[in-house]
Design an enzyme around this catalytic site. Structure first.
Site, short mmCIF file in Angstrom:
data_model
loop_
_atom_site.label_atom_id
_atom_site.label_comp_id
_atom_site.label_asym_id
_atom_site.label_seq_id
_atom_site.Cartn_x
_atom_site.Cartn_y
_atom_site.Cartn_z
N LYS A 202 0.83 -1.21 0.00
CA LYS A 202 0.00 0.00 0.00
C LYS A 202 0.87 1.26 0.00
O LYS A 202 0.62 2.19 -0.77
CB LYS A 202 -0.94 0.01 1.20
CG LYS A 202 -1.84 1.24 1.27
CD LYS A 202 -2.91 1.10 2.33
CE LYS A 202 -2.33 1.28 3.72
NZ LYS A 202 -2.04 2.72 4.02
N ASP B 82 -6.60 1.13 1.00
CA ASP B 82 -6.61 1.20 2.46
C ASP B 82 -7.99 0.77 2.95
O ASP B 82 -8.82 0.26 2.18
CB ASP B 82 -6.26 2.61 2.93
CG ASP B 82 -7.33 3.64 2.56
OD1 ASP B 82 -8.27 3.31 1.81
OD2 ASP B 82 -7.23 4.79 3.04
#
Length: 210
Positions: free
Chosen positions: A120, A138
């Site tokens: 991420k 997320d």
């Protein structure tokens, strides 16, 4: 959800916010990398408070490495998990200083090799600092993608892959910013604010609120 609905969703996001930005404050790719590394289980607002203290003192790999773990801790101790984050940030700074000439790499493999940098974080840096069409999934994006039906998936990697496949190319660069902001301020975790949602008529969530 069909292609036409999905395209209209992103058209509306674009019309409302043509140039979405991350809410993390940064001026260089390294500052962004540092801020994202510090942001795990913390709010962007909290990270910004810490980096406003840290970056005027040290905002390059060499300077962070010279400050050391104990030195970094003093500036970021208001953030959760600050000890492990300080350690990772200093280790990352040392690697960038010694192996990458002090520059943030533009390849995913290189970014993910850095301490504390996962998929991420790498995606955020690649997209926001270097303009690559990546999708940093997320908790907000995972929730919005599943709740609306834009790109449902059982885990973050599945959602990421579906978004990369399903989001129209002309919206891909900014898509993750729009989805994060929508999840943060409208399609909230506990109770989505469907009454003020710009895509409520397109969303496939069955338990809409008033």
């Amino acid at each position: 959800m069909n292609k036409e609905k999905r395209s209209e969703i992103f058209r509306r996001f674009q019309a409302a916010n043509p140039e979405p930005k991350t809410e993390l404050e940064y001026t260089t790719p390294f500052e962004l990398l540092a801020a994202v590394l510090l942001s795990a289980q913390a709010t962007d607002k909290g990270v910004n408070i810490a980096t406003r203290r840290l970056f005027p003192v040290a905002n390059t790999p060499a300077a962070i490495a010279a400050l050391g773990v104990a030195g970094v801790e003093q500036y970021i101790k208001t953030i959760g998990l600050f000890r492990s984050k300080a350690k990772h940030l200093v280790q990352t700074a040392e690697i960038l200083r010694d192996q990458f000439n002090g520059e943030v790499p533009t390849r995913r493999e290189d970014l993910e090799s850095l301490p504390g940098v996962g998929r991420k974080t790498a995606n955020v840096v690649l997209n926001t600092a270097f303009g690559q069409p990546t999708m940093a999934v997320d908790t907000h994006i995972f929730r919005v993608s599943n709740r609306t039906g834009i790109a449902p998936g059982k885990d973050v990697l599945e959602v990421e892959k579906r978004l990369l496949r399903l989001v129209p190319a002309e919206f891909m660069l900014n898509a993750h910013h729009w989805l994060i902001l929508h999840g943060r301020y409208v399609c909230k975790a506990r109770k989505p604010e469907c009454g003020r949602c710009s895509i409520v008529d397109l969303c496939e969530f069955k338990k809409k609120t008033q």
